[in-house]
Design a protein around this motif. Sequence first.
Motif: not given
Length: 77
Positions: A16-33
């Motif tokens: 499980v990774l908790v990451q900060i990334n961008q999509h379409n110019g917006k920044t998000f926190a992504n909690f994903r397996k």
Amino acid sequence: MNAQTLLSLPQRGDTVLVQINQHNGKTFANFRKWYPDGEALKPTKQGVTIPLNALPELHKALGAFLATIDPAALTSR
């Protein structure tokens, strides 16, 4: 911006990774397996993406929850 990994937790052969990334110019926190594929990790559909502006509210909610539980409960898996 490349994904910035904040937390990596092994879980039953996956991670499980908790990451900060961008999509379409917006920044998000992504909690994903993620699952291993040879030497690389690949994302699964299991996870959630949260807008950065929601993180303070999530932090507050988690803090409130943690204040209600016995700290010993945090050591059991």
